[in-house]
Design an enzyme around this catalytic site. Sequence first.
Site, PDB file in Angstrom:
ATOM      1  N   GLN A 128       0.840  -1.204   0.000  1.00  0.00           N
ATOM      2  CA  GLN A 128       0.000   0.000   0.000  1.00  0.00           C
ATOM      3  C   GLN A 128       0.874   1.254   0.000  1.00  0.00           C
ATOM      4  O   GLN A 128       1.583   1.503   0.969  1.00  0.00           O
ATOM      5  CB  GLN A 128      -0.870  -0.003   1.268  1.00  0.00           C
ATOM      6  N   SER A 131       0.759   6.423   2.670  1.00  0.00           N
ATOM      7  CA  SER A 131       1.387   7.398   3.572  1.00  0.00           C
ATOM      8  C   SER A 131       2.659   7.984   2.971  1.00  0.00           C
ATOM      9  O   SER A 131       3.412   7.293   2.283  1.00  0.00           O
ATOM     10  CB  SER A 131       1.754   6.736   4.898  1.00  0.00           C
ATOM     11  N   GLU A 251     -10.019  -1.511   5.363  1.00  0.00           N
ATOM     12  CA  GLU A 251      -8.897  -1.623   6.307  1.00  0.00           C
ATOM     13  C   GLU A 251      -9.407  -1.502   7.751  1.00  0.00           C
ATOM     14  O   GLU A 251      -8.944  -2.183   8.649  1.00  0.00           O
ATOM     15  CB  GLU A 251      -7.873  -0.519   6.010  1.00  0.00           C
TER      16      GLU A 251
HETATM   17  C1  LIG Z   1       2.879  -0.998  11.618  1.00  0.00           C
HETATM   18  C2  LIG Z   1       2.465   0.042  10.616  1.00  0.00           C
HETATM   19  C3  LIG Z   1       2.258  -0.332   9.315  1.00  0.00           C
HETATM   20  C4  LIG Z   1       1.890   0.634   8.362  1.00  0.00           C
HETATM   21  N1  LIG Z   1       1.738   0.228   7.055  1.00  0.00           N
HETATM   22  C5  LIG Z   1       1.447   1.157   6.114  1.00  0.00           C
HETATM   23  C6  LIG Z   1       1.368   0.779   4.738  1.00  0.00           C
HETATM   24  O1  LIG Z   1       1.560  -0.391   4.382  1.00  0.00           O
HETATM   25  N2  LIG Z   1       1.106   1.724   3.822  1.00  0.00           N
HETATM   26  C7  LIG Z   1       0.871   3.025   4.157  1.00  0.00           C
HETATM   27  O2  LIG Z   1       0.597   3.825   3.274  1.00  0.00           O
HETATM   28  N3  LIG Z   1       0.934   3.432   5.471  1.00  0.00           N
HETATM   29  C8  LIG Z   1       1.235   2.527   6.443  1.00  0.00           C
HETATM   30  N4  LIG Z   1       1.336   2.911   7.763  1.00  0.00           N
HETATM   31  C9  LIG Z   1       1.232   4.341   8.082  1.00  0.00           C
HETATM   32  C10 LIG Z   1      -0.023   4.715   8.855  1.00  0.00           C
HETATM   33  O3  LIG Z   1      -1.163   4.700   8.053  1.00  0.00           O
HETATM   34  C11 LIG Z   1       0.225   6.127   9.435  1.00  0.00           C
HETATM   35  O4  LIG Z   1       1.265   6.005  10.373  1.00  0.00           O
HETATM   36  C12 LIG Z   1      -1.003   6.688  10.113  1.00  0.00           C
HETATM   37  O5  LIG Z   1      -2.009   6.996   9.170  1.00  0.00           O
HETATM   38  C13 LIG Z   1      -0.671   7.979  10.924  1.00  0.00           C
HETATM   39  O6  LIG Z   1       0.019   8.892  10.149  1.00  0.00           O
HETATM   40  P1  LIG Z   1       1.400   9.527  10.660  1.00  0.00           P
HETATM   41  O7  LIG Z   1       2.288   8.411  11.109  1.00  0.00           O
HETATM   42  O8  LIG Z   1       1.896  10.439   9.602  1.00  0.00           O
HETATM   43  O9  LIG Z   1       1.024  10.336  11.974  1.00  0.00           O
HETATM   44  P2  LIG Z   1       0.416  11.808  12.013  1.00  0.00           P
HETATM   45  O10 LIG Z   1      -0.711  11.905  11.053  1.00  0.00           O
HETATM   46  O11 LIG Z   1       1.520  12.793  11.897  1.00  0.00           O
HETATM   47  O12 LIG Z   1      -0.203  11.841  13.484  1.00  0.00           O
HETATM   48  C14 LIG Z   1       0.617  12.106  14.642  1.00  0.00           C
HETATM   49  C15 LIG Z   1      -0.298  12.130  15.853  1.00  0.00           C
HETATM   50  O13 LIG Z   1      -1.252  13.217  15.718  1.00  0.00           O
HETATM   51  C16 LIG Z   1      -2.583  12.717  15.830  1.00  0.00           C
HETATM   52  N5  LIG Z   1      -3.442  13.410  14.878  1.00  0.00           N
HETATM   53  C17 LIG Z   1      -3.168  13.719  13.585  1.00  0.00           C
HETATM   54  N6  LIG Z   1      -4.217  14.331  13.013  1.00  0.00           N
HETATM   55  C18 LIG Z   1      -5.187  14.413  13.962  1.00  0.00           C
HETATM   56  C19 LIG Z   1      -6.500  14.942  13.975  1.00  0.00           C
HETATM   57  N7  LIG Z   1      -7.026  15.510  12.883  1.00  0.00           N
HETATM   58  N8  LIG Z   1      -7.211  14.836  15.125  1.00  0.00           N
HETATM   59  C20 LIG Z   1      -6.677  14.254  16.246  1.00  0.00           C
HETATM   60  N9  LIG Z   1      -5.419  13.746  16.290  1.00  0.00           N
HETATM   61  C21 LIG Z   1      -4.687  13.817  15.157  1.00  0.00           C
HETATM   62  C22 LIG Z   1      -2.492  11.240  15.446  1.00  0.00           C
HETATM   63  O14 LIG Z   1      -3.551  10.483  16.011  1.00  0.00           O
HETATM   64  C23 LIG Z   1      -1.132  10.860  16.022  1.00  0.00           C
HETATM   65  O15 LIG Z   1      -1.250  10.567  17.398  1.00  0.00           O
HETATM   66  C24 LIG Z   1       1.710   1.986   8.738  1.00  0.00           C
HETATM   67  C25 LIG Z   1       1.911   2.361  10.073  1.00  0.00           C
HETATM   68  C26 LIG Z   1       2.295   1.409  11.012  1.00  0.00           C
HETATM   69  C27 LIG Z   1       2.516   1.845  12.431  1.00  0.00           C
END
Ligand SMILES: Cc1cc2nc3c(=O)[nH]c(=O)nc-3n(C[C@H](O)[C@H](O)[C@H](O)COP(=O)(O)OP(=O)(O)OC[C@H]3O[C@@H](n4cnc5c(N)ncnc54)[C@H](O)[C@@H]3O)c2cc1C
Length: 404
Positions: A128, A131, A251
């Site tokens: 996928q 991100s 998902e």
């Molecule tokens: C084990 C694992 C596997 C993954 N696999 C994939 C994959 O295969 N493909 C892929 O594309 N992605 C993948 N991801 C990524 C995952 O989808 C993102 O980590 C997730 O969507 C959060 O985005 P971020 O890490 O950029 O955090 P951010 O969006 O930067 O968030 C940081 C913090 O702020 C909070 N936050 C952000 N926006 C808001 C809001 N509007 N309201 C309240 N709180 C908020 C979040 O809850 C979090 O605590 C994976 C992640 C993990 C941990």
Amino acid sequence: MPMEIELGPAAAEFRAEVREWLHENRPDDPEAVRSQLIGGGPEHDAWAARLHDAGFLCVGWPKEYGGRGLSGIEVAVMNEEFGRAGIPRVTRAMGEWLVGPSIIVHGTDEQKAYFLPRIVDGTDRYCQGFSEPDAGSDLAGLKTRGVVDGDEIVVTGQKVWTSGAHRANMMFCLCRTDPDAPKHRGISYVLLPMKQSDGSSNGFELRPIRQITGNSNFSETFITEARAPLFNVIGGLHNGWRVTMTTLGNERGGNATTQHVQYEHQFERIVDEARRCGVTGDARVRQQLAWAFTRVEIMRYAGLRTLSEVVARKEPGPAASINKMFWSEYARDVSDLMMNLRGPESLIRPEGEGYALDRWQTEFLASRSGTIWGGTAQVQRNIVGERVLGLPKEPDTELGGRSR
Ligand SMILES: Cc1cc2nc3c(=O)[nH]c(=O)nc-3n(C[C@H](O)[C@H](O)[C@H](O)COP(=O)(O)OP(=O)(O)OC[C@H]3O[C@@H](n4cnc5c(N)ncnc54)[C@H](O)[C@@H]3O)c2cc1C
């Protein structure tokens, strides 16, 4: 063992068939298969091949595209039987539970006929590409570019946390094809081959990221002028957000009908472990076990509610967020409970090469990520607040972030 709900004679007949097949065909070492569920490996692959030959992969998909055409009830029955027998129901991973269902809803007949059978038979293994470094929760802020060049699309950008990229040969990738459109409207959903026909890379560079479990199951992914035919754009150019919503809905809620089964199993293991540690008479432990049992039961009842929605052929809606939030927070909290219950043993790593962990330690560390991937628990609460409770939208978003 919880009471089995009567789902009618056809479901009972199918249940007996699955049970008998599993009895005769169970893998020699289910634990070895389970330990390879995320990273893959020989036992996993051999079991997947056996399931494929028996028609137990992509079972809910139409027969004409390589599926088995099972109803929602039959799929749930099958998951339950695998779960209760303690046998991992290996699937075609993201191909089966994320991109395939999105192609079924948004693909053309030609796209369905080409892409779906390739997922079923294992030719195409997907990762996928959603991100990016600055687009996680705010997924529509993604910057990867897609430029149309004749009858091809050329994609350049950076993805991150790409699970299973090292085992994949295809990526379902989001890219911005109309930079002038509002941010949710100029996105396309492209099925990108990761290799060219001569086996060389199609502009992909993977840099593995080490996780707290010691594994490197995801990567940073750098994409430089990766090419795909326009035929590989699902849902039409610039129209990828709709397809994305279907993918994210699956998902969050895809496994909701039988989510409880794995936690029922885990709960039985926890009680056995509490007995082994001699702590079942401890008042605090008994309180915690009752807490855990209650939550697994809630998941079971919620699964039945979802099953009735599946039967009514409703697409996973915003209530799927309740499922994602509930199981991921439970999995995290119950593994804290386990670490406490086992006491100092929890802190001692087993003998072994490299980064050896026992099963409980692995579960504890891996459970930290469940409230992040697929949309964080906070984002799920936003969805419940806005779409289920009808509260005002977040002030600075138009349609919201990753999972709206
Ligand atoms: C084990 C694992 C596997 C993954 N696999 C994939 C994959 O295969 N493909 C892929 O594309 N992605 C993948 N991801 C990524 C995952 O989808 C993102 O980590 C997730 O969507 C959060 O985005 P971020 O890490 O950029 O955090 P951010 O969006 O930067 O968030 C940081 C913090 O702020 C909070 N936050 C952000 N926006 C808001 C809001 N509007 N309201 C309240 N709180 C908020 C979040 O809850 C979090 O605590 C994976 C992640 C993990 C941990």
